[in-house]
Each structure stands twice: as structure tokens, then as C-alpha cells.
Motif scaffolding. Structure first.
Motif, PDB file in Angstrom:
ATOM      1  N   PRO A   1      39.381  34.087  42.008  1.00 20.47           N
ATOM      2  CA  PRO A   1      39.971  35.308  42.508  1.00 20.47           C
ATOM      3  C   PRO A   1      39.381  36.583  41.756  1.00 20.47           C
ATOM      4  N   GLY A   2      39.433  37.770  42.444  1.00 21.98           N
ATOM      5  CA  GLY A   2      38.737  38.848  41.878  1.00 21.98           C
ATOM      6  C   GLY A   2      39.405  39.269  40.435  1.00 21.98           C
TER       7      GLY A   2
ATOM      8  N   VAL B   1      35.973  44.466  37.064  1.00 18.07           N
ATOM      9  CA  VAL B   1      34.480  44.425  36.815  1.00 18.07           C
ATOM     10  C   VAL B   1      33.994  45.120  38.248  1.00 18.07           C
ATOM     11  N   ARG B   2      33.259  46.113  37.963  1.00 15.15           N
ATOM     12  CA  ARG B   2      32.816  46.597  39.389  1.00 15.15           C
ATOM     13  C   ARG B   2      31.533  45.881  39.867  1.00 15.15           C
ATOM     14  N   ASP B   3      30.765  45.600  38.884  1.00 15.88           N
ATOM     15  CA  ASP B   3      29.495  44.826  39.436  1.00 15.88           C
ATOM     16  C   ASP B   3      29.550  43.489  39.114  1.00 15.88           C
ATOM     17  N   VAL B   4      29.432  42.422  39.703  1.00 13.49           N
ATOM     18  CA  VAL B   4      29.641  40.966  39.210  1.00 13.49           C
ATOM     19  C   VAL B   4      28.091  40.464  39.465  1.00 13.49           C
TER      20      VAL B   4
END
Length: 576
Positions: free
Chosen positions: A139-140, A148-151
Motif C-alpha cells: 500500500p502507498g 513519498v512523492r517519487d518512488v
């Protein structure tokens, strides 16, 4: 037995079993095979069946990596079907890895142990993770401790995960990376907190800025630097002093080992401007400061960096009452103030703005003493009098009883209108209570002098009329309520009430007097405008007492009439 030239169905089945062995036992199982060749992106694998199978090379590698496979390697594959329409065995490396992975994962889940996986894809609400063959859902909200904006930097990298939930029948696995980070951070925080102490000075890096302060990384653990601990001077927002990424020197103010919260401060490393404030700002000192903040109850004035005083709304202006401080001063304005009170313990200084200028009430009293004549504009009319605008924005009040002789109440108030310029005489000044009493009727002809001076018309001075004195008065006007009289020919005017016209009821009739008639009366007092009041009745009672005292009481045998007669004869002789 059938001949070889004419085989039966049973003969065919026996021949097939001899060729393939127990083929049915292969399907749905994980078996070992040998790589016999590599063709383009496919690996040819012999698992001991009639025909070989082909498996894509990507199934032999972790996501994002190349397969390390060569001819002769022994591998495990899953037999989906013994033979397809092309006569080849249907094999799958992914299924083989998945089955083996599930066995391992169930064991690790039971022990709540960490497992290793790779984030390789995005799905609605989160990401997919390859756990050595088994696909799990991340899950996000479980990616990191903070959003976190950029994984992208986290993908295709082997890293540990914690299994939160798994269901083999449904093929569902839910994992968390955040749980691993929190556990690791908790271990680091515990170890780091033990190495820190209150009062310690340490370097940190600003990680985040909020309205109420900034979070500073102390090397694995964050501390809160509250906005009130940034500086002794007023700070509206932490961003005025700090930027994300700044390296700052802070002091540890407080450590809560139970909650693992750390409070930090920067102003504690500076000298306290309040030290010696009593000596620097003595009561009565006149200072210059800058207005930093305006509220409904006053304005804050900065005397130096870190020292602010409050000018309460009641100390802002001598004349402007019930006015918002913002209409008197503005932010950043330089103002002169007077120190009224200093409390170093509570770090409070009370200042006065109006005290820095002269008191207009005292200035008025010096320029216009009691008895002087002033001129002003009628600013307002109330139910009890008129307010007159005077010099330096001060107001004086004319009570309705002091507007005109013989007129009172609404009739007196209606004699003048707002905006009209009028003259009045100063009756009384109370600079402390900020009150000026004025009179208008005192400027009329025949009015008594105010403040001990002689009457303007050269008549008898009001100050020469003493209480209880017997004077001769002249009737100016006969009214139902009494008589308007005047002392001398052009002296002070006063009034005799109906009940004071004599001791007997028959004598208390104003109509028995005529305009111009003269008689004696006693001065019984003065009203608030210093106009005298007279009484014939009081004079009669006083003369009776004097006669009794001089000629003896009625017990001596003389009648009261005899005594009064003797007294009147003596008074007549004195007059002659």
C-alpha cells in the motif's frame, strides 16, 4: 493377444506409458530439469518427458536484472501440461518460484520475520513487490514513514519488507516497508537518546518547517525547535529565520524518554536581553521604539531586539477614547513612550504613549484658569448638558442648569445647536479626572463672579456674599415657585423658594410681593454655579434665636412677642 500388425487400444496405452512413464504425475508439480539450449529469449529445458519445454529467460531473473543461465544448469520448473498442441511440455519457472516462495513466506510470516523483495510495478493504491517469485501488494501508506512523492529510486532494489497479511487460497500478500523503517528508527532513536543530555549543544540540519516551528535532524532523530525558542526577538514565522537544509547549532532543552520527544532551542545560546532590564528601563524613562504588533487591547513596541513593551489602549491618547489602537499608531511606526512598569520575572514592560506628550487637561488649566472666558463649538448635546470643544481637542461640559438663568431641562438644551460657536466661563477643572465644567449663564448681566473676582458690571461681588449673612435684595421677578431677587442695585441674582418667604403659611405667598420691592433676607448657600440662594424664613428663625439669647427666655416672665419687639427696636436703632 493382438498382433503387432493390428494393435488394440490397450496396446497403445501401454506403449504410451512405456514411453512417457507416469506422465499424469508430472502435471501440477515442481520438478527438476536441465537446460539443454538457449534460443533467443527462451531456455530449452528437459524434465524427462517425451518432449522438452521452453521457458522465457526473464522468468529466471529478478525484476530489472538479467538472467544468469547457461546450458547444463539444473533448474526447477512447474509442469503445467505434459504436452500442448505442438507436442511440447508446458513449463513455468515463475510458477515454480511462486510455489517455493509461498512455502518459505508462510514460515517467515509465522515467525513475524522480515522477507526480502523488490518493488517492480505500480497498481491502484500502491505497488507490486516480487518476494522471490510470489507477488505481494505494498500500500502507498506503507512505503515510508512520511509520504513519498517519487518512488522511482526505491524500485528494482532488493530490500526488506514486513508481511502484514497473507492468504494462500486467494493468493493475497500485503507487505510493509514502513514497519521496517519505524523499527529501525526506533532502535536508532533509543540508542541516540541515551547519548544525549539536556543542556547539550549540538549541530543539526533543518528537515521541515511548520507554522509553529522547525524539525531538526540530530543525526537519526528529530527534535522540535519551537518558534518561541528561535530568538528573543519577535518571529512571525520560522521561515523568516530558517530554511530547509540549513545547519544550525541548537541546545537540547528537554528530553522525554517515554515519548522520545526532544525540545530544542536557539535563543538559549544568545545573551538574554532581559538581564538588567530594571536598570536599563527605569520607571518614568522616555524611550523611542518601533511598533511591532497591534491588537484590540493595545500595541506592542520593540525597545530593542528581544525586548517589547505593551502600550495599553487606555495609555495611548489623552483625548481619543474607545478608539482601536490601529487608528492611533501603525505597524513599524517609530514612537516615543514612557516606562510605566517593569516586571523582569514575567518579562513584561508597561509603556505609555500619551505620557510622552503634555497633558492637554493640565495645559488647558494653565492657559485658562477658573473664571476665565473661553470660546468653542457645541460638539454634542446629551440629556444633562452640552459638550463644548476647546483647545487641544479637550471638551468641556455645560450642565443644563448653567446654560441660562430661569431656563432648565430640555428648554435650556434647545437654546443651542450642534456646531454653534458659544462662549462660556470656566467653573472648575479636574485634570486628573479629565473634566472641565463650564457655565454660560454666568456671562449674563447680573451673574455672580466666579473664582473670587469682582462682578463684570461693577456691582456687588459674589464672593462677598457670605453664608448666613443678612442682605437687602430687590425683587426682579415674581413666580409661582418663588422670587427672583438681586442684591443691591446691580449685584448677584438669586432665588427665594416659596417655602422660604416666611415662617407662616400666609407669608409663603409670592403674590404678596411686587417687582422692585426691597426687603432683607439671609444667604443660605450657593448652588453648583455659585449662584446664591436666599431665605426670609431662615432670617426670622435666626433673629428669634438671637433675641431669646440676648433678652432671656420666656421663663423670665416676658412673652415671646415682647422679646421680639425689643429685638426689632434694637435692630432699628442699629440701622439708624
Amino acid at each position: 493377444m493382438a498382433s503387432s500388425a493390428n494393435p488394440t487400444r490397450d496396446d497403445f496405452a501401454a506403449l504410451l506409458e512405456e514411453t512417457l512413464g507416469d506422465a499424469d504425475g508430472f502435471e501440477g508439480r515442481v520438478v527438476k530439469g536441465t537446460v539443454t539450449g538457449i534460443e533467443n529469449d527462451l531456455a530449452v529445458i528437459d524434465v524427462g518427458l517425451k518432449s522438452e519445454g521452453r521457458v522465457p529467460l526473464r522468468e529466471f531473473a529478478m525484476p530489472g536484472q538479467k538472467a544468469d543461465l547457461k546450458v547444463g544448469d539444473e533448474v526447477e520448473v512447474y509442469v503445467d501440461r505434459v504436452e500442448n498442441i505442438h507436442g511440447e511440455a508446458m513449463l513455468s519457472r515463475d510458477r515454480a518460484r511462486r510455489e517455493a516462495a509461498w512455502d518459505t513466506l508462510e514460515t517467515e510470516f509465522a515467525k513475524t520475520a522480515r522477507v526480502e523483495g523488490v518493488i517492480f510495478g505500480r497498481v491502484k493504491g500502491g505497488f507490486t513487490v516480487d518476494l522471490n517469485g510470489a507477488v505481494a501488494f505494498l500500500p502507498g501508506s506503507q512505503v515510508d514513514i512520511r509520504p513519498v512523492r517519487d518512488v522511482t529510486p526505491l524500485m528494482d532494489i532488493p530490500q526488506p519488507f514486513q508481511i502484514l497479511k497473507m492468504d494462500r487460497k486467494r493468493g493475497n500478500i500485503v507487505v510493509s516497508r514502513r514497519a521496517i523503517l519505524e523499527e529501525t528508527r526506533a532502535e536508532q532513536r533509543s540508542g541516540l537518546i541515551l547519548s544525549l543530555a539536556e543542556g547539550q549543544v549540538i549541530d543539526g540540519v533543518v528537515k521541515n518547517i511548520t507554522d509553529y516551528g522547525a524539525f531538526v535532524d540530530l543525526g537519526g532523530i528529530d527534535g522540535l525547535l519551537h518558534v518561541t525558542d528561535l530568538s528573543y526577538k519577535r518571529v512571525g514565522h520560522p521561515s523568516e529565520v530558517l530554511n530547509i537544509g540549513d545547519t544550525v547549532k541548537v541546545q537540547i532543552i528537554r528530553i522525554n524518554k517515554d515519548t522520545q520527544r526532544i525540545s530544542l532551542g536557539m535563543k538559549q545560546l544568545e545573551s538574554d536581553p532581559w538581564d538588567g532590564a530594571m536598570e536599563k528601563y527605569p520607571i518614568g524613562a522616555k524611550l523611542t521604539g518601533r511598533v511591532t504588533n497591534i491588537t484590540e487591547y493595545g500595541a506592542f513596541v520593540e525597545l530593542e531586539a528581544g525586548i517589547e513593551g505593551l502600550v495599553h489602549v487606555s495609555e495611548m491618547s489623552w483625548t481619543k477614547k474607545n478608539v482601536h489602537p490601529g487608528k492611533i499608531v501603525s505597524t513599524s511606526q517609530e514612537v516615543d513612550v514612557i516606562v510605566l512598569e517593569v516586571d523582569s520575572e514575567k518579562r513584561r514592560i508597561s509603556l505609555g504613549l500619551k505620557q510622552a506628550i503634555s497633558n492637554p487637561w493640565e495645559a488647558f488649566a494653565e492657559a485658562h484658569p477658573v473664571g476665565s472666558t473661553v470660546e468653542g463649538e457645541v460638539k454634542n448635546a446629551t440629556e444633562f448638558g452640552l459638550f463644548i470643544g476647546l483647545d487641544n481637542d479637550v471638551d468641556g461640559m455645560v450642565h443644563m442648569s448653567d446654560i441660562a438663568w430661569g431656563v432648565s431641562g430640555e428648554d435650556a438644551l434647545n437654546l443651542h445647536r450642534k456646531g454653534e460657536t458659544v462662549q462660556a466661563i470656566v467653573l472648575d477643572i479636574d485634570a486628573e479626572k479629565e473634566r472641565i465644567s463650564l457655565g454660560m449663564k454666568q456671562l449674563e448681566r447680573g451673574a455672580p463672579a466666579v473664582g473670587g473676582g469682582a462682578a463684570s458690571d461693577g456691582g456687588e461681588a459674589g464672593s462677598r456674599l457670605a453664608k448666613n449673612a443678612i442682605v437687602t435684595v430687590t425683587v426682579l421677578e415674581v413666580r409661582d415657585a418663588g422670587l427672583e431677587v438681586q442684591t443691591g442695585d446691580a449685584g448677584a441674582t438669586g432665588f427665594i423658594k416659596r417655602t422660604d418667604l416666611g415662617r407662616d403659611r400666609d407669608e409663603q405667598r409670592p403674590e404678596r410681593f411686587q417687582v422692585g420691592q426691597k426687603f432683607d433676607a439671609m444667604v443660605t448657600g450657593f448652588d453648583r454655579s455659585k449662584k446664591p440662594t436666599f431665605s426670609i424664613k431662615a432670617m426670622q428663625i435666626s433673629e428669634e434665636k438671637q433675641a431669646v439669647a440676648q433678652y432671656g427666655s420666656s421663663d423670665s416672665g416676658a412673652s415671646l412677642g415682647d422679646i421680639l419687639g425689643e429685638a426689632l427696636k434694637a435692630r432699628g436703632a442699629d440701622k439708624k
